[in-house]
Design a protein around this motif. Structure first.
Motif, PDB file in Angstrom:
ATOM      1  N   ALA A  45       0.465  -0.231  -3.900  1.00 30.42           N
ATOM      2  CA  ALA A  45       0.816   0.822  -2.949  1.00 30.42           C
ATOM      3  C   ALA A  45       0.697   2.195  -3.591  1.00 30.42           C
ATOM      4  O   ALA A  45       0.939   2.367  -4.790  1.00 30.42           O
ATOM      5  N   GLY A  49       2.684   7.502  -0.837  1.00 26.15           N
ATOM      6  CA  GLY A  49       2.406   7.172   0.555  1.00 26.15           C
ATOM      7  C   GLY A  49       3.667   6.792   1.301  1.00 26.15           C
ATOM      8  O   GLY A  49       4.702   6.444   0.708  1.00 26.15           O
ATOM      9  N   ASP A  50       3.592   6.838   2.632  1.00 30.67           N
ATOM     10  CA  ASP A  50       4.739   6.477   3.470  1.00 30.67           C
ATOM     11  C   ASP A  50       4.722   4.972   3.715  1.00 30.67           C
ATOM     12  O   ASP A  50       4.469   4.497   4.826  1.00 30.67           O
ATOM     13  N   ASN A  51       5.009   4.227   2.645  1.00 26.51           N
ATOM     14  CA  ASN A  51       4.957   2.767   2.737  1.00 26.51           C
ATOM     15  C   ASN A  51       6.304   2.181   3.137  1.00 26.51           C
ATOM     16  O   ASN A  51       6.806   1.248   2.525  1.00 26.51           O
ATOM     17  N   ALA A  57      -0.228   0.884   5.958  1.00 25.89           N
ATOM     18  CA  ALA A  57      -0.275   0.771   4.500  1.00 25.89           C
ATOM     19  C   ALA A  57      -1.051   1.929   3.897  1.00 25.89           C
ATOM     20  O   ALA A  57      -2.110   2.312   4.391  1.00 25.89           O
ATOM     21  N   LEU A  59      -2.638   2.713   0.232  1.00 21.29           N
ATOM     22  CA  LEU A  59      -2.922   2.029  -1.023  1.00 21.29           C
ATOM     23  C   LEU A  59      -3.345   2.996  -2.112  1.00 21.29           C
ATOM     24  O   LEU A  59      -3.963   4.036  -1.851  1.00 21.29           O
ATOM     25  N   GLY A  90       2.772  -6.263   6.056  1.00 23.52           N
ATOM     26  CA  GLY A  90       2.653  -4.854   5.695  1.00 23.52           C
ATOM     27  C   GLY A  90       1.237  -4.338   5.612  1.00 23.52           C
ATOM     28  O   GLY A  90       1.010  -3.131   5.731  1.00 23.52           O
ATOM     29  N   SER A  95      -6.601  -1.300   6.816  1.00 23.34           N
ATOM     30  CA  SER A  95      -6.577  -1.316   5.350  1.00 23.34           C
ATOM     31  C   SER A  95      -7.235  -2.576   4.811  1.00 23.34           C
ATOM     32  O   SER A  95      -7.915  -2.541   3.778  1.00 23.34           O
ATOM     33  N   THR A 339       6.218  -0.007  -6.396  1.00 26.93           N
ATOM     34  CA  THR A 339       6.287   0.251  -4.962  1.00 26.93           C
ATOM     35  C   THR A 339       5.338  -0.710  -4.269  1.00 26.93           C
ATOM     36  O   THR A 339       4.331  -1.127  -4.841  1.00 26.93           O
ATOM     37  N   VAL A 341       3.595  -1.893  -0.183  1.00 25.70           N
ATOM     38  CA  VAL A 341       3.458  -1.554   1.228  1.00 25.70           C
ATOM     39  C   VAL A 341       4.547  -2.287   2.000  1.00 25.70           C
ATOM     40  O   VAL A 341       4.970  -3.387   1.640  1.00 25.70           O
TER      41      VAL A 341
END
Length: 387
Positions: A45, A49-51, A57, A59, A90, A95, A339, A341
């Motif tokens: 991830a 990012g706003d995972n 997702a 990446l 997720g 993606s 971290t 997704v």
């Protein structure tokens, strides 16, 4: 930097541990020949990012592809966009499609083997008919084939919901196998990995499901390279592989019993398509290199310390094993942060991950003990574990 760390235990005690020097894990000088072995790779991830759960997702493409190069460098194939990559947990289709294309392109650059999952997870959960399921599969098969990767036909939650018996599975898969351009891998994923797949192949009773599965494979053996079975039942796998048509491989997905199944019984053996191989790639490669030379002692020595680690990573609820794979990749320096997704880094407890680190150290799978210790201390500090 010190490689010492205080690891908490479930009984409330703390172990002061100095991490071991890594094992000697030579990369192969040529292809591994005794078995076909795929590692099902996770995705990294983007830490910025706003995972969050439910978000698309984001990446870290550089780290994600570098991890695949790591697997190929040890002589393993990459099984792309499988459940290890968080399909259905997720990683959305946009993606996934990009992941398949990027990984297949990288495989061509390095000469690595790649297969990729085609399923129906991009389609609405409430698909109305078997024809809709077939059409959804075909969309993803087209993407995988266009990339140049081998097709892995993944299990479909929508098919599991709609099918009324083995004949419905035979109808859908029969159509797909008539259309694919080359031999595929069929994936039987058990409910311990995805509860929505209970009763796959037309029956909740494994013997009846196995009969239906074997009938399908027998009718289309020319289009089936192999079957990937993830039921965590070594006895069932032995019986199934002995019953397969000649030339159809059994790719073990048994992350609890893989050493004995890959080793074989003198008559039959399993090849491998395993999520745990992403975590233990150097040791898995060493074991398979030993098997290539007939050195069964060295094979056993390489695999034996990894088995407690694998069984811990895949402990129930089994579908959260991805968290352990990503945590170990972080400890090993394969990604910048812990971290995932969908925020899945929260799916295992601090004690579970501390034990995972301990078992990885026992298997001598931490390539930089100082880095691993520093990251463990940071993780435990953030979790509120007293030093």
């Amino acid at each position: 930097m010190s490689a010492s760390v205080r690891l908490p235990r479930s009984d409330g005690t703390v172990e002061e541990r100095r991490l071991a020097e890594p094992g000697q894990w030579p990369r192969p000088s040529g292809p591994i020949t005794s078995r076909v072995a795929f590692a099902a790779a996770h995705v990294v991830a983007d830490p910025l990012g706003d995972n969050t759960p439910g978000a698309p997702a984001a990446l870290d493409w550089e780290a994600t592809l570098a991890f695949r190069r790591h697997l190929w460098s040890y002589g393993l194939g990459v099984a792309e966009a499988m459940d290890t990559a968080q399909r259905g947990m997720g990683l959305g289709w946009a993606s996934t499609r990009e992941l398949i294309a990027r990984s297949a392109s990288t495989a061509r650059e390095v000469g690595g083997r790649i297969a990729a999952g085609a399923g129906t997870d991009h389609a609405p959960a409430d698909l109305g008919s078997l024809d809709d399921v077939t059409a959804a599969y075909c969309e993803q098969i087209e993407v995988v084939e266009a990339s140049g990767a081998q097709v892995i036909l993944m299990a479909s939650r929508q098919l599991a919901r709609l099918a009324r018996g083995p004949e419905d599975y035979a109808k859908v898969y029969g159509r797909l196998l008539e259309q694919v351009s080359g031999p595929v891998i069929l994936h039987w994923l058990g409910p311990m990995f995805d509860p929505a797949l209970r009763g796959y192949w037309g029956s909740p009773e494994v013997p009846a499901a196995t009969d239906a599965f074997l009938d399908l494979v027998g009718q289309h053996a020319g289009k089936v390279d192999g079957v990937k079975v993830s039921l965590l039942d070594a006895g069932h796998e032995r019986a199934l592989r002995a019953a397969l048509p000649s030339g159809v491989r059994l790719y073990t997905g048994d992350d609890f019993n893989y050493p004995e199944l890959i080793r074989g019984d003198g008559t039959h053996h399993s090849d491998a398509l395993l999520g745990v191989f992403a975590a233990i790639a150097p040791a898995a490669s060493a074991a398979l290199q030993a098997l290539d030379t007939g050195d069964l002692t060295r094979y056993d020595e390489a695999f034996a310390p990894t088995l407690p680690l694998a069984r811990h990573i895949f402990t129930a609820p089994t579908w959260y094993y991805k968290t352990g794979i990503a945590f170990l990749a972080w400890l090993c320096g394969h990604q910048p942060g812990f971290t995932m997704v969908g925020g899945l880094q929260s799916a295992r407890s601090v004690l579970h991950l501390a034990e995972l680190a301990r078992l990885a150290d026992d298997a001598r799978l931490l390539p930089d003990p100082d880095l691993a210790a520093a990251r463990l201390r940071t993780f435990l500090d953030v979790a509120g574990v007293p030093r």
